[in-house]
Every structure is written in structure tokens, then in C-alpha cells.
Design an enzyme around this catalytic site. Structure first.
Site, PDB file in Angstrom:
ATOM      1  NE  ARG A  75    -110.345  29.361 -24.759  1.00 50.78           N
ATOM      2  CZ  ARG A  75    -110.251  29.503 -25.947  1.00 50.78           C
ATOM      3  NH1 ARG A  75    -111.005  29.828 -26.665  1.00 50.78           N
ATOM      4  NH2 ARG A  75    -109.004  29.158 -26.075  1.00 50.78           N
ATOM      5  NE  ARG A 144    -114.346  31.233 -30.370  1.00 46.07           N
ATOM      6  CZ  ARG A 144    -112.974  30.736 -30.647  1.00 46.07           C
ATOM      7  NH1 ARG A 144    -112.086  31.186 -29.657  1.00 46.07           N
ATOM      8  NH2 ARG A 144    -112.812  30.142 -31.833  1.00 46.07           N
ATOM      9  CE  LYS A 208    -110.261  31.783 -33.451  1.00 43.95           C
ATOM     10  NZ  LYS A 208    -109.022  31.513 -32.756  1.00 43.95           N
ATOM     11  CE  LYS A 210    -110.676  35.448 -30.165  1.00 47.89           C
ATOM     12  NZ  LYS A 210    -109.214  35.169 -29.929  1.00 47.89           N
ATOM     13  CB  CYS A 431     -99.953  31.835 -26.192  1.00 44.43           C
ATOM     14  SG  CYS A 431     -98.634  31.142 -26.973  1.00 44.43           S
ATOM     15  CB  CYS A 437    -101.056  25.151 -28.055  1.00 45.11           C
ATOM     16  SG  CYS A 437    -101.941  25.729 -29.721  1.00 45.11           S
ATOM     17  CB  CYS A 476     -97.815  29.461 -33.676  1.00 44.34           C
ATOM     18  SG  CYS A 476     -99.544  29.768 -33.416  1.00 44.34           S
ATOM     19  CB  CYS A 480    -103.045  33.045 -28.106  1.00 53.22           C
ATOM     20  SG  CYS A 480    -103.969  31.810 -29.309  1.00 53.22           S
TER      21      CYS A 480
HETATM   22 FE1  SRM Z   1    -106.049  31.546 -29.191  1.00 57.17          FE
HETATM   23  C1  SRM Z   1    -106.219  29.048 -31.342  1.00 57.17           C
HETATM   24  C2  SRM Z   1    -105.182  29.682 -26.788  1.00 57.17           C
HETATM   25  C3  SRM Z   1    -106.595  34.124 -27.085  1.00 57.17           C
HETATM   26  C4  SRM Z   1    -106.163  33.901 -31.994  1.00 57.17           C
HETATM   27  N1  SRM Z   1    -105.782  29.695 -29.038  1.00 57.17           N
HETATM   28  C5  SRM Z   1    -106.033  28.744 -30.128  1.00 57.17           C
HETATM   29  C6  SRM Z   1    -106.110  27.334 -29.464  1.00 57.17           C
HETATM   30  C7  SRM Z   1    -107.406  26.836 -29.214  1.00 57.17           C
HETATM   31  C8  SRM Z   1    -105.313  26.261 -30.779  1.00 57.17           C
HETATM   32  C9  SRM Z   1    -106.303  25.480 -31.440  1.00 57.17           C
HETATM   33  O1  SRM Z   1    -106.942  25.976 -32.098  1.00 57.17           O
HETATM   34  O2  SRM Z   1    -106.139  24.394 -31.393  1.00 57.17           O
HETATM   35  C10 SRM Z   1    -105.232  27.527 -28.317  1.00 57.17           C
HETATM   36  C11 SRM Z   1    -105.288  26.620 -27.100  1.00 57.17           C
HETATM   37  C12 SRM Z   1    -104.012  26.340 -26.292  1.00 57.17           C
HETATM   38  C13 SRM Z   1    -104.101  25.504 -25.183  1.00 57.17           C
HETATM   39  O3  SRM Z   1    -103.736  24.684 -25.032  1.00 57.17           O
HETATM   40  O4  SRM Z   1    -104.917  26.179 -24.131  1.00 57.17           O
HETATM   41  C14 SRM Z   1    -105.608  28.922 -28.232  1.00 57.17           C
HETATM   42  N2  SRM Z   1    -105.987  31.702 -27.237  1.00 57.17           N
HETATM   43  C15 SRM Z   1    -105.575  30.922 -26.438  1.00 57.17           C
HETATM   44  C16 SRM Z   1    -105.347  31.553 -25.156  1.00 57.17           C
HETATM   45  C17 SRM Z   1    -105.808  30.382 -23.903  1.00 57.17           C
HETATM   46  C18 SRM Z   1    -104.087  32.027 -24.944  1.00 57.17           C
HETATM   47  C19 SRM Z   1    -103.547  32.364 -23.476  1.00 57.17           C
HETATM   48  O5  SRM Z   1    -102.581  31.758 -22.951  1.00 57.17           O
HETATM   49  O6  SRM Z   1    -104.325  32.867 -22.546  1.00 57.17           O
HETATM   50  C20 SRM Z   1    -106.360  32.477 -25.321  1.00 57.17           C
HETATM   51  C21 SRM Z   1    -107.901  32.328 -24.816  1.00 57.17           C
HETATM   52  C22 SRM Z   1    -108.760  33.290 -24.771  1.00 57.17           C
HETATM   53  C23 SRM Z   1    -110.039  33.066 -24.443  1.00 57.17           C
HETATM   54  O7  SRM Z   1    -110.359  32.870 -23.316  1.00 57.17           O
HETATM   55  O8  SRM Z   1    -111.032  32.962 -25.424  1.00 57.17           O
HETATM   56  C24 SRM Z   1    -106.343  32.794 -26.588  1.00 57.17           C
HETATM   57  N3  SRM Z   1    -106.358  33.699 -29.419  1.00 57.17           N
HETATM   58  C25 SRM Z   1    -106.286  34.548 -28.416  1.00 57.17           C
HETATM   59  C26 SRM Z   1    -106.317  35.836 -28.708  1.00 57.17           C
HETATM   60  C27 SRM Z   1    -105.813  37.159 -27.776  1.00 57.17           C
HETATM   61  C28 SRM Z   1    -107.307  37.825 -27.731  1.00 57.17           C
HETATM   62  O9  SRM Z   1    -108.360  37.374 -28.147  1.00 57.17           O
HETATM   63  O10 SRM Z   1    -107.273  38.700 -26.987  1.00 57.17           O
HETATM   64  C29 SRM Z   1    -105.864  36.014 -30.051  1.00 57.17           C
HETATM   65  C30 SRM Z   1    -105.634  37.114 -31.071  1.00 57.17           C
HETATM   66  C31 SRM Z   1    -106.866  37.902 -31.512  1.00 57.17           C
HETATM   67  C32 SRM Z   1    -107.554  37.388 -32.482  1.00 57.17           C
HETATM   68  O11 SRM Z   1    -108.430  36.437 -32.292  1.00 57.17           O
HETATM   69  O12 SRM Z   1    -107.048  37.524 -33.648  1.00 57.17           O
HETATM   70  C33 SRM Z   1    -106.088  34.396 -30.451  1.00 57.17           C
HETATM   71  N4  SRM Z   1    -106.099  31.529 -31.269  1.00 57.17           N
HETATM   72  C34 SRM Z   1    -106.044  32.493 -32.079  1.00 57.17           C
HETATM   73  C35 SRM Z   1    -106.100  32.226 -33.410  1.00 57.17           C
HETATM   74  C36 SRM Z   1    -105.825  32.876 -34.911  1.00 57.17           C
HETATM   75  C37 SRM Z   1    -107.067  33.228 -35.401  1.00 57.17           C
HETATM   76  C38 SRM Z   1    -106.941  33.831 -36.678  1.00 57.17           C
HETATM   77  O13 SRM Z   1    -107.860  34.724 -36.867  1.00 57.17           O
HETATM   78  O14 SRM Z   1    -106.229  33.571 -37.632  1.00 57.17           O
HETATM   79  C39 SRM Z   1    -106.026  30.586 -33.289  1.00 57.17           C
HETATM   80  C40 SRM Z   1    -105.960  29.673 -34.343  1.00 57.17           C
HETATM   81  C41 SRM Z   1    -107.288  29.612 -35.187  1.00 57.17           C
HETATM   82  O15 SRM Z   1    -108.382  29.929 -34.835  1.00 57.17           O
HETATM   83  O16 SRM Z   1    -107.312  28.777 -36.263  1.00 57.17           O
HETATM   84  C42 SRM Z   1    -106.126  30.360 -31.780  1.00 57.17           C
HETATM   85 FE1  SF4 Z   2    -101.058  28.089 -29.654  1.00 60.80          FE
HETATM   86 FE2  SF4 Z   2    -100.144  29.610 -31.430  1.00 60.80          FE
HETATM   87 FE3  SF4 Z   2    -102.280  30.438 -29.759  1.00 60.80          FE
HETATM   88 FE4  SF4 Z   2     -99.659  30.260 -28.631  1.00 60.80          FE
HETATM   89  S1  SF4 Z   2    -100.295  31.642 -30.432  1.00 60.80           S
HETATM   90  S2  SF4 Z   2    -101.688  29.279 -27.763  1.00 60.80           S
HETATM   91  S3  SF4 Z   2     -98.897  28.533 -29.825  1.00 60.80           S
HETATM   92  S4  SF4 Z   2    -102.359  28.627 -31.374  1.00 60.80           S
END
Ligand code: SRM
Ligand code: SF4
Length: 557
Positions: A75, A144, A208, A210, A431, A437, A476, A480
């Protein structure tokens, strides 16, 4: 304060990592496996990468007695989401040479490449470096990618916040040089003095973090979902300061009531840029010192806020800053969606926003989006900007070059597609989820397009096809695709099953509520059919679906 006797295992990995180096060098040299060592899987995130495997092929691999098909997602760190046309053309080639080829725009305004084999990781990073691009701190327990309202050139104010996003990103970079040692220079040239890190120390953040910046009336960045949200306050066409809000975050865990989605709470207003930077810095140090380092499910800043209380958090930040916050100022958001098609800015330059379904840029039969964008990049007459709704803005186009770009958009079917897709599709976000993922319980970006095709006729039945209803799906409850902050949210529970949430507002100021649990496609469509029917009959004039369903939820309580 953190219970030092009960630290999560990740805390040990970070502090013992020798500036995030761990044994990554050895892991990369090990040809016997496509994976890296377990602790290194944590550390590689700080370098903007995740170890993944192709989940579609797990069974086949196991039946052939092979290890899972491991690969890496990388990324980029792109504060404010900007690439030149040369960088886009470079990215196109890098994607072709090292990854699945799909260029993925994320919900945080940046780019991911998937399916990079271990032997290609270093060459990919080196090729990015040649394009002046890096992936430092794009993942991991650090700040991030900093997001800001798209279209930085739209007005001088947009340019100002774009620059602020860059400054915040720089200020929050980890000081270790391990990224360059490991991926670029091939040498471990550790200079302890320059690696001293007053912000992250050797333990980094508990989780993390943001940061997003919005310019009202547009909330396209979904600013309140960030740990730190900056809202520009404008008077007489000038930014006079920022409201700062803290404690947004959407992740939760099914069955764990201690976890929840939360929107950021207003902390107050600060005027100068110097104070904004200081406030952001100290908000982070308070989270560093008070955040939960025992249970990673409860370690985001939102839980620290709820533990200390907003007053408690503010007074600790103020103490560290040496100044106080003024009361938050009035602001109003009026929209959150991207402005598709052509827009001209104050300098007479043109911008074209392309609808990119779930940010996936690839060529498919009859729709050569990726090839078209390469041709457009090759003109050298446009820049590429990304939106938090996973779309692309071709930007900064001079009047004299507009016709050429317009022709290329037409020739490749890009403008026709953007014009013709339904309002629902244009307001959909999903997502990644399967197949990469590791946390996905259900499909995301591969399934929402199919479901939207089935919802479209239901909307038409009630004459609602032009309503800008936001629909978001995540595989899930991590959120995201920001499903908790949509008018219709679908949250994966198991393969083919989702919780259906309704009642979120259109502007990103009110989270939605679970309405139906663990339902499949048939029941989703039946439920939406019923809700759209009641909405079309019972809505107040101009009432959005989100506001209507919020009201409806109160009546059936
Ligand atoms: Fe996310 C984890 C993809 C935006 C909350 N996110 C992941 C992971 C890395 C899975 C992992 O930990 O193994 C996913 C990778 C999937 C893949 O195969 O690419 C993933 N997140 C994404 C992306 C690519 C979704 C998309 O389709 O665009 C976004 C990348 C953003 C970036 O460029 O940095 C993405 N993730 C978000 C957002 C939305 C936002 O930030 O605007 C959220 C919700 C806001 C937040 O952070 O609370 C988000 N991602 C999470 C979480 C939950 C964190 C938590 O507080 O519980 C995880 C899981 C974790 O961190 O344990 C996670
Ligand atoms: Fe993976 Fe859940 Fe984030 Fe979708 S919402 S990319 S399933 S961690």
C-alpha cells in the site's frame, strides 16, 4: 496508563525489532517458503505491506500438499492521494511486472497492489522508489495515510489542506531508516542518533491511527471516522483554523460488545497551522501513553477517549501543548459524494471524476479502463488524484488539452460508463474482502456489484432510481468500506450472509443501526423491497432514505 505486566505480544515484537528490522532480511532470503517469519509479519506492516494468501486456492493447495499461495499486498503512502501522469504510467508498469495487475484505489485515497510474490517485493519497492513513491507507515501501529478533501486544486483552500496533509504525514513518519536499509540500499546502516524517535519511541502506538481533513460543505473524506478529524473553518474565503475532533473508528468484533464503531467527538478549535500541528502531535502522544497495550481489540484512540472522557483527554493534550482549545466553531456538511464528470476550477483548469467500481482498475471485456488510463497518462497533460470513495479524478487539465482527454475517455468507454451507471452504484463502496483479506467472513468488492444490479430494479419499481442512497458492504465488521457509516450497510457474518444496517445519514454524521442479522441475498432483497416501498409512500419531502429509516427505526422500537 498501560498495564506493563500484561502487554500484548505485538508490543514485544515492536520494542525488540531493532527499528522495525526484525529478521526481515533473513525472512526474505529464505527460498523454502513464500511466507516470512511470524514476528516479521507484524513488522512488515510498518513498511506498508501485508502477507496474504490466495484464499480461493487454499483447498487446491492443501490437496496438492503445497503450502498456501503466499503473496504480499503493498500500500502506498500518498497523503491527499496524488500522482503525476509519469507516476501513473510507472505504477501501471509496476503492477504489470510484479502484481496481479489490478490497481486498487483504497478508501483512504491511496493505491494497493496485490499478489506480489516474496521474490518480487524488493524489486517492487525499488521500482516505486524510482517513481519517488514509498509505502512507509502505510500500515502498522503508526499514523496511516492522511486523507483530505479531494481535488486539491479546486480552490486555493483545497491546495492549503493538501499541503497540510503532507506536513502531518511527514511529521508523523517513524524516524527509523529501516525501510531504506531493507528494501532499497541492501545495507544495515543503523545510525542510532538519527533514528531516535521522540514521537513513537521504540514502542510505536498501541494501534493504527488515522487522520483526515475536510473542507465543509464536502465530507467526501468521511472525516468523523478518523482517530483525528480536522474540519477547516472558513471565513471570508480563508481558512481561519480547524475544529479538531478525536476518537473516530469503525472496527468492531462480532459478539464482543466491548468493541464498537464510533464517530469522532469535537475537542475544540485552534487557529494557526503551528497550533494544529502541535495539537495533532500531542493528541498522538496522549494516545501513545494512555492507549491500551494489553488488548488490541480495545486499543484504538476511541477507547482511550471513552476511558479518559473527552474533558480528560482535552486537558491532557492542552497541558502538553501549552495552549488551550477554543470552543468548536459552526460548520455544515452538505454532501459526501464525488462529483462525477467534468468540473472547472478557479484557475480555469479542468477535472474529470471517473467512477471506478470499488476502486478496481483493470481491463475487462468491453471496458478497457486500465489501458485507457495509461493512454491518458501518456499524454502527460493530466494528474491523477484519488478519492475516499475509491474513485479517480483526472486533474489539472488545461483548456487546450481537454478535447484530447475527452476523446480518450470516450474511445475507451470511460465517460460513457461514468455517465450511465445508476445513482446507487455511484454511491456504493465495498472493501477488498475475499480472496486476499485474511479477516474476511464474506465477499465484499466481488459481490456488491452483483447485488446492486439486483437492487436497481427494486428502486425503479418505486421510482427511486435517481436517489443518491449510499450503500456500503464489508466482508467483516472491521468497516474498511465504512459500512457502519452508510444509509445501507451490509456487514459480512459468514459466507453469503450479512447483517443489514440502516438509518445512517447521507453526510457521514450518524452511524447506522443493525436491522436484520445474518441474512442472505433473498432476504436482503425482500427487506429492501419492503423498506423502499414504505419510504416511497411515507417519506417527508426531500427526506433521504437514511433519515427516513432512522425515523422508521424509532417508530418500531
Ligand atoms: Fe482496513 C484491516 C483493507 C480502510 C478498518 N484492512 C485491513 C486489512 C489489512 C486486513 C488485515 O489486517 O489483514 C485489509 C486488507 C485487505 C486486502 O486484501 O487488501 C484492509 N482497509 C482496507 C482497504 C484496502 C479497503 C478498501 O477496499 O479500500 C482500505 C485501505 C485504506 C488505506 O489506504 O489505508 C481500508 N480499514 C479501512 C477503513 C476505512 C477508512 O479508514 O477510511 C477502516 C475503518 C476505520 C477505522 O480504522 O476504524 C478500516 N481495517 C480496519 C480494521 C479495524 C480496526 C479496528 O479498529 O478494529 C482492520 C483490522 C485490524 O486492524 O485489526 C483492518
Ligand atoms: Fe477485510 Fe474486513 Fe476490512 Fe473487508 S472489512 S477488507 S473483510 S478486514
Amino acid at each position: 496508563m498501560t498495564d506493563k505486566n500484561n502487554l500484548s505480544p505485538v508490543e514485544r515484537i515492536k520494542t525488540n525489532s531493532n527499528g522495525l528490522r526484525g529478521t526481515l532480511k533473513e525472512s526474505l532470503l529464505d527460498d523454502f517458503t513464500g511466507a516470512i517469519r511470524e514476528d516479521d509479519q507484524t513488522l512488515i506492516k510498518f513498511h506498508g505491506m501485508y502477507q496474504q494468501d490466495d484464499r480461493d486456492r487454499r483447498e487446491e493447495r492443501v490437496s496438492k500438499k503445497l503450502e498456501w499461495l503466499y503473496s504480499y499486498m503493498i500500500r502506498l503512502r500518498l497523503p491527499g492521494g496524488f500522482l503525476t501522469s509519469e507516476q501513473w504510467a510507472g505504477l501501471h508498469e509496476i503492477a504489470e511486472n510484479h502484481s496481479t495487475g489490478v490497481i486498487k484505489i483504497t478508501t483512504r485515497q491511496t493505491i494497493q497492489l496485490h499478489g506480489i510474490l516474496k521474490s518480487h517485493v524488493k524489486p517492487t519497492i525499488r521500482d516505486f522508489n524510482l517513481q519517488h513513491l514509498d509505502s512507509i507507515a502505510a500500515c502498522g501501529d503508526v499514523n496511516r495515510n492522511v486523507t483530505c478533501t479531494s481535488n486539491p486544486s479546486e480552490s486555493p483552500l483545497h491546495q492549503e489542506i493538501y499541503e497540510l496533509a503532507g506536513k502531518i504525514s511527514e511529521m508523523c513518519l517513524p524516524k527509523t531508516k529501516s525501510y531504506y536499509d531493507l528494501w532499497i540500499d541492501d545495507e544495515l546502516a543503523i545510525d542510532r542518533k538519527t533514528e531516535e524517535d521522540p514521537l513513537y519511541q521504540d514502542r510505536y502506538l498501541p494501534r493504527k491511527l488515522k487522520i483526515g481533513i475536510a473542507i465543509p460543505p464536502n465530507n467526501d473524506v468521511d472525516v468523523f471516522i478518523n482517530d483525528i478529524a480536522l474540519i477547516a473553518i472558513i471565513e471570508n474565503d480563508k481558512i481561519v483554523g480547524y475544529n479538531i475532533a478525536v476518537g473516530g473508528g469503525l472496527g468492531a468484533t462480532h459478539g464482543n460488545d466491548a468493541t464498537y464503531a464510533r464517530l469522532a467527538s469535537l475537542l475544540g478549535f485552534v487557529d494557526t497551522e503551528e497550533k494544529v500541528l502541535k495539537a495533532v502531535y500531542e493528541i498522538i502522544t496522549v494516545q501513545r501513553d494512555f492507549g491500551n497495550r494489553s488488548d488490541r481489540k480495545l486499543s484504538r484512540l476511541k477507547y482511550t477517549i471513552d476511558k479518559l472522557g473527552i474533558e480528560g483527554y482535552r486537558s491532557e493534550v492542552e497541558k502538553r501543548c501549552g495552549f488551550t482549545f477554543e470552543p468548536a466553531r459552526e460548520f455544515k456538511f452538505e454532501q459526501r459524494k464525488d462529483r462525477y464528470g467534468w468540473v472547472q476550477n478557479h484557475e480555469g483548469k479542468w477535472f474529470y471524476t471517473v467512477f471506478v467500481e470499488h476502486g478496481r482498475i483493470l481491463d475487462i471485456d468491453g471496458y478497457p479502463l486500465k489501458s485507457g488510463l495509461l493512454k491518458i497518462a501518456e499524454t502527460g497533460n493530466v494528474n491523477f488524484r484519488f478519492t475516499c470513495n475509491q474513485n479517480l479524478i483526472l486533474s489539472d487539465i488545461l483548456e487546450k488539452d481537454k478535447a484530447e482527454i475527452e476523446n480518450l475517455l470516450k474511445e475507451h468507454g470511460i465517460s460513457t460508463y461514468t455517465d450511465e451507471v445508476s445513482a446507487l452504484r455511484k454511491n456504493s463502496v465495498a472493501c477488498v474482502a475475499l480472496n486476499t483479506c485474511s479477516l474476511a467472513l464474506a465477499e465484499g468488492q466481488r459481490y456488491l456489484p452483483v447485488l446492486v444490479t439486483k437492487i436497481e430494479p427494486v428502486l425503479e419499481k418505486y421510482g427511486l432510481q435517481n436517489e443518491d442512497i449510499t450503500i456500503r458492504m464489508t466482508g467483516c465488521p472491521n468497516g474498511c468500506g465504512r459500512s457502519p457509516n452508510a444509509e445501507i450497510g451490509l456487514v459480512g457474518t459468514a459466507y453469503g450472509k450479512y447483517n443489514l444496517h440502516i438509518g445512517g445519514d447521507r453526510l457521514g454524521m450518524r452511524l447506522n443501526t443493525k436491522f436484520k442479522e445474518n441474512i442472505g441475498e433473498e432476504e436482503i432483497l425482500e427487506t429492501l423491497d419492503e423498506l423502499f416501498g414504505i419510504y416511497s409512500e411515507g417519506r417527508h419531502s426531500e427526506e433521504t432514505f437514511g433519515d427516513f429509516s432512522y425515523r422508521y427505526l424509532q417508530t418500531i422500537k
